[in-house]
Motif scaffolding. Structure first.
Motif, mmCIF file in Angstrom:
data_model
loop_
_atom_site.group_PDB
_atom_site.id
_atom_site.type_symbol
_atom_site.label_atom_id
_atom_site.label_comp_id
_atom_site.label_asym_id
_atom_site.label_seq_id
_atom_site.Cartn_x
_atom_site.Cartn_y
_atom_site.Cartn_z
ATOM 1 N N VAL A 1 0.910 -1.292 0.126
ATOM 2 C CA VAL A 1 -0.094 -0.076 -0.064
ATOM 3 C C VAL A 1 0.869 1.232 -0.052
ATOM 4 O O VAL A 1 1.644 1.323 0.967
ATOM 5 N N PHE A 2 0.953 2.087 -1.047
ATOM 6 C CA PHE A 2 1.758 3.108 -1.102
ATOM 7 C C PHE A 2 0.793 4.429 -0.929
ATOM 8 O O PHE A 2 1.846 5.802 -0.629
ATOM 9 N N ASP A 3 -0.194 4.631 -0.639
ATOM 10 C CA ASP A 3 -0.789 5.892 -0.410
ATOM 11 C C ASP A 3 -2.342 5.207 0.037
ATOM 12 O O ASP A 3 -2.949 4.362 -0.641
ATOM 13 N N SER A 4 -2.813 6.048 1.260
ATOM 14 C CA SER A 4 -4.210 5.667 1.486
ATOM 15 C C SER A 4 -4.702 6.772 2.495
ATOM 16 O O SER A 4 -4.405 7.322 3.454
ATOM 17 N N SER A 5 -5.862 7.383 1.849
ATOM 18 C CA SER A 5 -6.428 8.566 2.617
ATOM 19 C C SER A 5 -7.200 7.906 3.915
ATOM 20 O O SER A 5 -7.484 8.627 5.000
ATOM 21 N N TYR A 6 -7.442 6.646 3.913
ATOM 22 C CA TYR A 6 -7.938 5.879 5.253
ATOM 23 C C TYR A 6 -7.291 5.964 6.306
ATOM 24 O O TYR A 6 -7.458 6.256 7.257
ATOM 25 N N GLN A 7 -6.021 5.668 5.743
ATOM 26 C CA GLN A 7 -4.767 5.761 6.885
ATOM 27 C C GLN A 7 -4.863 7.233 7.575
ATOM 28 O O GLN A 7 -4.434 7.504 8.787
ATOM 29 N N ARG A 8 -4.945 8.224 6.689
ATOM 30 C CA ARG A 8 -4.692 9.537 7.272
ATOM 31 C C ARG A 8 -6.004 9.956 7.860
ATOM 32 O O ARG A 8 -6.116 10.953 8.636
ATOM 33 N N GLY A 9 -7.038 9.256 7.542
ATOM 34 C CA GLY A 9 -8.572 9.463 8.178
ATOM 35 C C GLY A 9 -9.236 10.359 7.565
ATOM 36 O O GLY A 9 -10.296 11.159 8.353
ATOM 37 N N VAL A 10 -8.834 11.108 6.533
ATOM 38 C CA VAL A 10 -9.458 12.570 5.846
ATOM 39 C C VAL A 10 -9.631 12.015 4.422
ATOM 40 O O VAL A 10 -8.914 11.640 3.770
ATOM 41 N N PRO A 11 -10.911 12.442 3.814
ATOM 42 C CA PRO A 11 -10.999 12.451 2.338
ATOM 43 C C PRO A 11 -10.053 13.424 1.657
ATOM 44 O O PRO A 11 -9.681 14.275 2.256
ATOM 45 N N VAL A 12 -9.972 13.240 0.329
ATOM 46 C CA VAL A 12 -9.121 14.044 -0.378
ATOM 47 C C VAL A 12 -9.936 14.690 -1.535
ATOM 48 O O VAL A 12 -10.734 13.851 -1.963
ATOM 49 N N ASP A 13 -9.957 15.934 -1.563
ATOM 50 C CA ASP A 13 -10.502 16.769 -2.896
ATOM 51 C C ASP A 13 -9.535 17.129 -4.008
ATOM 52 O O ASP A 13 -8.395 17.631 -3.592
ATOM 53 N N PHE A 14 -10.011 17.054 -4.982
ATOM 54 C CA PHE A 14 -9.059 17.510 -6.241
ATOM 55 C C PHE A 14 -9.921 17.616 -7.563
ATOM 56 O O PHE A 14 -11.022 16.834 -7.623
ATOM 57 N N PRO A 15 -9.417 18.495 -8.270
ATOM 58 C CA PRO A 15 -10.227 18.492 -9.812
ATOM 59 C C PRO A 15 -9.740 17.208 -10.500
ATOM 60 O O PRO A 15 -8.439 16.777 -10.463
ATOM 61 N N LEU A 16 -10.591 16.577 -11.263
ATOM 62 C CA LEU A 16 -10.400 15.314 -12.228
ATOM 63 C C LEU A 16 -9.344 15.882 -13.272
ATOM 64 O O LEU A 16 -8.616 15.138 -13.632
ATOM 65 N N THR A 17 -9.236 17.175 -13.500
ATOM 66 C CA THR A 17 -8.535 17.649 -14.663
ATOM 67 C C THR A 17 -7.058 17.593 -13.998
ATOM 68 O O THR A 17 -5.962 17.789 -14.911
ATOM 69 N N GLY A 18 -6.699 17.599 -12.698
ATOM 70 C CA GLY A 18 -5.366 17.664 -12.147
ATOM 71 C C GLY A 18 -4.582 16.346 -11.555
ATOM 72 O O GLY A 18 -3.786 16.441 -10.731
ATOM 73 N N VAL A 19 -5.376 15.383 -11.980
ATOM 74 C CA VAL A 19 -4.630 13.913 -11.750
ATOM 75 C C VAL A 19 -4.438 12.874 -12.646
ATOM 76 O O VAL A 19 -4.567 13.333 -13.815
ATOM 77 N N VAL A 20 -3.590 11.866 -12.230
ATOM 78 C CA VAL A 20 -3.290 11.160 -13.199
ATOM 79 C C VAL A 20 -4.476 10.495 -14.135
ATOM 80 O O VAL A 20 -5.538 10.445 -13.596
ATOM 81 N N PRO A 21 -4.227 10.178 -15.538
ATOM 82 C CA PRO A 21 -5.349 9.576 -16.511
ATOM 83 C C PRO A 21 -6.004 8.504 -15.812
ATOM 84 O O PRO A 21 -7.312 8.345 -15.915
ATOM 85 N N GLY A 22 -5.435 7.704 -15.017
ATOM 86 C CA GLY A 22 -6.189 6.562 -14.534
ATOM 87 C C GLY A 22 -7.293 6.831 -13.585
ATOM 88 O O GLY A 22 -8.121 6.257 -13.384
ATOM 89 N N PHE A 23 -6.762 7.892 -12.686
ATOM 90 C CA PHE A 23 -7.721 8.244 -11.604
ATOM 91 C C PHE A 23 -9.102 8.987 -12.283
ATOM 92 O O PHE A 23 -10.202 8.768 -11.893
ATOM 93 N N GLN A 24 -8.860 9.909 -13.425
ATOM 94 C CA GLN A 24 -9.904 10.286 -14.298
ATOM 95 C C GLN A 24 -10.701 9.102 -14.809
ATOM 96 O O GLN A 24 -12.063 9.311 -14.607
ATOM 97 N N LYS A 25 -10.196 8.249 -15.464
ATOM 98 C CA LYS A 25 -10.987 7.233 -16.225
ATOM 99 C C LYS A 25 -11.878 6.519 -15.161
ATOM 100 O O LYS A 25 -12.861 5.956 -15.444
ATOM 101 N N ALA A 26 -11.197 6.282 -13.951
ATOM 102 C CA ALA A 26 -11.890 5.482 -12.911
ATOM 103 C C ALA A 26 -13.140 6.343 -12.394
ATOM 104 O O ALA A 26 -14.343 5.680 -11.836
ATOM 105 N N ILE A 27 -12.953 7.681 -12.173
ATOM 106 C CA ILE A 27 -14.250 8.297 -11.408
ATOM 107 C C ILE A 27 -15.132 9.108 -12.333
ATOM 108 O O ILE A 27 -16.256 9.121 -12.147
ATOM 109 N N ALA A 28 -14.912 9.664 -13.645
ATOM 110 C CA ALA A 28 -15.666 10.407 -14.439
ATOM 111 C C ALA A 28 -16.540 9.284 -14.954
ATOM 112 O O ALA A 28 -16.406 8.110 -15.511
#
Length: 113
Positions: free
Chosen positions: A43-70
């Protein structure tokens, strides 16, 4: 998982469909997620471990994240296995990601605007 996991094209699976509005390509989203490196299962990154959600614009993330969410509905939980090209083609040394690593994310979409 016994050996390295990789995909030759990014694959998205809806684990649980939400009943909110459909997320547009250029939405700003709030998500909880966990990222696993397919090469070694770490596991290289987890917002669950930090205990807070993450907010971001889909235009500013890696393409795979965009494909997953849009195109998904708010409230959905999705899994995405993304190719290195849709993740970090050059790697991400801070996170232990090497060039060519397939990344697997579980993403819960909390809201979109």
């Amino acid at each position: 998982m016994t050996g390295p996991f990789s995909v030759n094209q990014t694959q998205v699976h809806t684990l649980r469909a939400g009943d909110g509005p459909v997320v547009s390509n250029n939405a700003t989203v709030s998500v909880c997620y966990m990222g696993v490196n397919g090469r070694d299962g770490s596991v290289f990154d987890s917002s669950y471990q930090r205990g807070v959600p993450v907010d971001f614009p889909l235009t500013g993330v890696v393409p795979g994240f965009q494909k997953a969410i849009a195109g998904q509905k708010v409230g959905s939980t999705v899994a995405v296995a993304m190719t290195s090209a849709d993740g970090y083609p050059e790697g991400q040394p801070r996170a232990g990601i090497l060039p060519g690593d397939t990344l697997v994310f579980a993403i819960k979409i909390l809201s979109a605007s």
